[in-house]
Write a protein that holds these residues in place. Structure first.
Motif, PDB file in Angstrom:
ATOM      1  N   ALA A  78      22.223  88.852  74.328  1.00  0.00           N
ATOM      2  CA  ALA A  78      20.823  88.644  73.922  1.00  0.00           C
ATOM      3  C   ALA A  78      20.637  87.485  73.026  1.00  0.00           C
ATOM      4  O   ALA A  78      19.624  86.681  72.950  1.00  0.00           O
ATOM      5  CB  ALA A  78      20.035  89.817  73.210  1.00  0.00           C
ATOM      6  N   HIS A  79      21.798  86.900  72.293  1.00  0.00           N
ATOM      7  CA  HIS A  79      21.797  85.832  71.516  1.00  0.00           C
ATOM      8  C   HIS A  79      22.251  84.664  72.243  1.00  0.00           C
ATOM      9  O   HIS A  79      21.746  83.410  71.450  1.00  0.00           O
ATOM     10  CB  HIS A  79      22.750  86.161  70.401  1.00  0.00           C
ATOM     11  CG  HIS A  79      24.127  86.168  70.774  1.00  0.00           C
ATOM     12  ND1 HIS A  79      24.760  87.306  71.696  1.00  0.00           N
ATOM     13  CD2 HIS A  79      25.324  85.414  70.840  1.00  0.00           C
ATOM     14  CE1 HIS A  79      25.856  87.154  71.990  1.00  0.00           C
ATOM     15  NE2 HIS A  79      26.469  86.098  71.299  1.00  0.00           N
ATOM     16  N   PHE A  80      22.454  84.773  73.306  1.00  0.00           N
ATOM     17  CA  PHE A  80      22.523  83.374  74.073  1.00  0.00           C
ATOM     18  C   PHE A  80      22.180  83.102  75.626  1.00  0.00           C
ATOM     19  O   PHE A  80      21.807  82.105  76.130  1.00  0.00           O
ATOM     20  CB  PHE A  80      24.061  82.819  74.031  1.00  0.00           C
ATOM     21  CG  PHE A  80      24.894  83.780  74.891  1.00  0.00           C
ATOM     22  CD1 PHE A  80      25.202  83.476  76.335  1.00  0.00           C
ATOM     23  CD2 PHE A  80      25.510  84.821  74.481  1.00  0.00           C
ATOM     24  CE1 PHE A  80      25.900  84.165  77.245  1.00  0.00           C
ATOM     25  CE2 PHE A  80      26.149  85.609  75.373  1.00  0.00           C
ATOM     26  CZ  PHE A  80      26.347  85.255  76.590  1.00  0.00           C
ATOM     27  N   VAL A  81      21.745  84.158  76.291  1.00  0.00           N
ATOM     28  CA  VAL A  81      21.692  83.959  77.859  1.00  0.00           C
ATOM     29  C   VAL A  81      20.355  83.112  77.914  1.00  0.00           C
ATOM     30  O   VAL A  81      19.502  83.578  77.283  1.00  0.00           O
ATOM     31  CB  VAL A  81      21.503  85.560  78.432  1.00  0.00           C
ATOM     32  CG1 VAL A  81      20.168  86.375  77.855  1.00  0.00           C
ATOM     33  CG2 VAL A  81      21.605  85.434  79.946  1.00  0.00           C
ATOM     34  N   ASN A  82      20.205  82.530  78.888  1.00  0.00           N
ATOM     35  CA  ASN A  82      19.011  81.481  79.010  1.00  0.00           C
ATOM     36  C   ASN A  82      18.213  82.120  80.159  1.00  0.00           C
ATOM     37  O   ASN A  82      16.813  81.976  79.854  1.00  0.00           O
ATOM     38  CB  ASN A  82      19.629  80.220  79.595  1.00  0.00           C
ATOM     39  CG  ASN A  82      20.274  79.371  78.713  1.00  0.00           C
ATOM     40  OD1 ASN A  82      21.429  79.588  78.510  1.00  0.00           O
ATOM     41  ND2 ASN A  82      19.538  78.686  77.757  1.00  0.00           N
ATOM     42  N   LEU A  83      18.856  82.998  81.155  1.00  0.00           N
ATOM     43  CA  LEU A  83      17.793  83.303  82.231  1.00  0.00           C
ATOM     44  C   LEU A  83      18.568  84.592  82.895  1.00  0.00           C
ATOM     45  O   LEU A  83      19.722  84.421  83.028  1.00  0.00           O
ATOM     46  CB  LEU A  83      17.414  82.302  83.469  1.00  0.00           C
ATOM     47  CG  LEU A  83      16.601  82.780  84.690  1.00  0.00           C
ATOM     48  CD1 LEU A  83      15.257  83.138  84.054  1.00  0.00           C
ATOM     49  CD2 LEU A  83      16.620  81.660  85.489  1.00  0.00           C
ATOM     50  N   ILE A  84      17.721  85.931  82.969  1.00  0.00           N
ATOM     51  CA  ILE A  84      18.310  87.055  83.598  1.00  0.00           C
ATOM     52  C   ILE A  84      17.718  86.923  85.094  1.00  0.00           C
ATOM     53  O   ILE A  84      16.261  87.118  85.023  1.00  0.00           O
ATOM     54  CB  ILE A  84      17.906  88.327  82.609  1.00  0.00           C
ATOM     55  CG1 ILE A  84      18.588  87.911  81.537  1.00  0.00           C
ATOM     56  CG2 ILE A  84      18.477  89.336  83.475  1.00  0.00           C
ATOM     57  CD1 ILE A  84      18.228  89.137  80.340  1.00  0.00           C
ATOM     58  N   ASP A  97      13.037  92.466  75.813  1.00  0.00           N
ATOM     59  CA  ASP A  97      12.345  92.062  74.811  1.00  0.00           C
ATOM     60  C   ASP A  97      13.035  92.709  73.456  1.00  0.00           C
ATOM     61  O   ASP A  97      13.124  91.912  72.385  1.00  0.00           O
ATOM     62  CB  ASP A  97      11.005  92.703  75.243  1.00  0.00           C
ATOM     63  CG  ASP A  97       9.880  92.376  74.336  1.00  0.00           C
ATOM     64  OD1 ASP A  97       9.549  91.208  74.050  1.00  0.00           O
ATOM     65  OD2 ASP A  97       9.630  93.312  73.130  1.00  0.00           O
ATOM     66  N   LYS A  98      13.071  93.880  73.574  1.00  0.00           N
ATOM     67  CA  LYS A  98      13.696  94.584  72.006  1.00  0.00           C
ATOM     68  C   LYS A  98      15.025  93.853  71.489  1.00  0.00           C
ATOM     69  O   LYS A  98      14.890  93.422  70.276  1.00  0.00           O
ATOM     70  CB  LYS A  98      14.056  95.959  72.328  1.00  0.00           C
ATOM     71  CG  LYS A  98      14.755  96.656  71.338  1.00  0.00           C
ATOM     72  CD  LYS A  98      15.094  98.184  71.722  1.00  0.00           C
ATOM     73  CE  LYS A  98      16.206  98.905  70.721  1.00  0.00           C
ATOM     74  NZ  LYS A  98      16.473 100.233  71.303  1.00  0.00           N
ATOM     75  N   GLN A  99      15.874  93.653  72.451  1.00  0.00           N
ATOM     76  CA  GLN A  99      17.076  92.749  71.963  1.00  0.00           C
ATOM     77  C   GLN A  99      16.890  91.350  71.668  1.00  0.00           C
ATOM     78  O   GLN A  99      17.619  90.773  70.540  1.00  0.00           O
ATOM     79  CB  GLN A  99      18.281  92.809  73.132  1.00  0.00           C
ATOM     80  CG  GLN A  99      18.665  94.314  73.411  1.00  0.00           C
ATOM     81  CD  GLN A  99      19.362  95.057  72.195  1.00  0.00           C
ATOM     82  OE1 GLN A  99      19.593  94.704  71.468  1.00  0.00           O
ATOM     83  NE2 GLN A  99      18.929  96.610  72.082  1.00  0.00           N
ATOM     84  N   ALA A 100      16.066  90.808  72.446  1.00  0.00           N
ATOM     85  CA  ALA A 100      15.783  89.398  72.121  1.00  0.00           C
ATOM     86  C   ALA A 100      14.994  89.226  70.648  1.00  0.00           C
ATOM     87  O   ALA A 100      15.212  88.286  69.946  1.00  0.00           O
ATOM     88  CB  ALA A 100      14.771  88.817  73.281  1.00  0.00           C
ATOM     89  N   LYS A 101      14.199  90.349  70.453  1.00  0.00           N
ATOM     90  CA  LYS A 101      13.480  90.183  69.074  1.00  0.00           C
ATOM     91  C   LYS A 101      14.260  90.106  67.928  1.00  0.00           C
ATOM     92  O   LYS A 101      14.106  89.425  66.954  1.00  0.00           O
ATOM     93  CB  LYS A 101      12.469  91.441  69.013  1.00  0.00           C
ATOM     94  CG  LYS A 101      11.372  91.379  67.865  1.00  0.00           C
ATOM     95  CD  LYS A 101      10.597  92.335  67.976  1.00  0.00           C
ATOM     96  CE  LYS A 101       9.381  92.402  66.768  1.00  0.00           C
ATOM     97  NZ  LYS A 101       8.373  93.413  67.001  1.00  0.00           N
ATOM     98  N   LYS A 102      15.481  90.902  68.174  1.00  0.00           N
ATOM     99  CA  LYS A 102      16.399  90.838  67.066  1.00  0.00           C
ATOM    100  C   LYS A 102      17.049  89.496  66.660  1.00  0.00           C
ATOM    101  O   LYS A 102      17.501  89.364  65.502  1.00  0.00           O
ATOM    102  CB  LYS A 102      17.576  91.905  67.361  1.00  0.00           C
ATOM    103  CG  LYS A 102      17.414  93.393  67.484  1.00  0.00           C
ATOM    104  CD  LYS A 102      18.302  94.251  67.763  1.00  0.00           C
ATOM    105  CE  LYS A 102      17.997  95.635  68.118  1.00  0.00           C
ATOM    106  NZ  LYS A 102      19.113  96.496  68.575  1.00  0.00           N
ATOM    107  N   HIS A 103      17.075  88.787  67.738  1.00  0.00           N
ATOM    108  CA  HIS A 103      17.521  87.187  67.377  1.00  0.00           C
ATOM    109  C   HIS A 103      16.509  86.259  67.565  1.00  0.00           C
ATOM    110  O   HIS A 103      16.750  85.076  67.395  1.00  0.00           O
ATOM    111  CB  HIS A 103      18.592  86.939  68.743  1.00  0.00           C
ATOM    112  CG  HIS A 103      19.847  87.950  68.815  1.00  0.00           C
ATOM    113  ND1 HIS A 103      20.753  87.767  67.898  1.00  0.00           N
ATOM    114  CD2 HIS A 103      20.073  88.956  69.303  1.00  0.00           C
ATOM    115  CE1 HIS A 103      21.519  88.746  68.038  1.00  0.00           C
ATOM    116  NE2 HIS A 103      21.177  89.612  69.137  1.00  0.00           N
TER     117      HIS A 103
END
Length: 219
Positions: A78-84, A97-103
């Motif tokens: 979640a700290h670096f991926v650009n596109l899933i 969304d939950k993991q992206a919010k942490k970063h």
């Protein structure tokens, strides 16, 4: 070899089409060679493998997660991926969304449409995609952005079938873009069928073996 392969493929791809170099199972040295030849977008299908490569390679690489996604592993990238690419449920979007919010990040996602006839392929029906995009819940997710659709054709030599599958997704993509203006990406096409996919509207192709050679499935 990798440099020459990349050069030859790029000659066949229009400027507006993004080339994702699929580097799964390939060593860091191969990716570095492609990087040195100018390639910046790479796709992996295993999160742990992608994390290891991210840590070793230049930080201006744009990493795409192209494999089937296990929700419990989203936190590792979640700290670096650009596109899933392969998002096939609202639950997965909620976890991203939950993991992206942490970063404090917004992670771009593609919804995977099931256009192939094979049972083994993952993906959502067109109705399920519309239901997700129109849901009240997705409006509450501030750390993800659905930016397009992805589809994989049936593994077959039947060109008409592949053409029909790509055409169906292209038509659906055009239809829903009117209501959902962020859906600019249509990711279709791999080494064996990318030129056909581009002809049928794809603006992102995922090419591995034609760049790096035959994949090592024992890696």
């Amino acid at each position: 070899m990798i440099k020459d392969n990349l050069h030859n493929i790029k000659k066949t791809i229009p400027e507006q089409v993004t080339l994702v170099a699929v580097s799964k199972t390939k060593p860091v040295s191969d990716i570095q060679e492609a990087y040195n030849a100018g390639q910046r977008v790479f796709g992996e299908n295993k999160i742990q493998e992608m994390v290891g490569k991210y840590e070793e390679l230049p930080k201006d690489i744009e990493w795409h997660m192209i494999g089937h996604l296990q929700r419990n592993k989203v936190k590792y990238m979640a700290h670096f991926v650009n596109l899933i690419h392969g998002v096939d449920s609202l639950k997965t979007l909620i976890e991203i969304d939950k993991q992206a919010k942490k970063h404090s990040r917004v992670i771009n996602c593609l919804l995977q449409a099931k256009i192939a006839k094979e049972e083994s392929k993952f993906g959502l029906s067109f109705n399920e995609i519309e239901a997700i995009l129109n849901s009240e819940e997705i409006k509450t997710l501030k750390n993800i952005k659905v930016v397009g659709l992805m589809g994989m054709s049936t593994f077959t030599d039947n060109v008409k079938q592949i053409t029909d599958e790509f055409e169906s997704l292209h038509e659906f993509h055009n239809k829903i873009k009117n209501a959902h203006t962020n859906l600019n990406i249509l990711s279709m096409g791999m080494s064996g069928d990318y030129e056909l996919a581009i002809a049928k509207g794809s603006n992102m192709v995922r090419i591995g073996s034609s760049i790096f050679g035959v994949r090592n499935y024992n890696a």
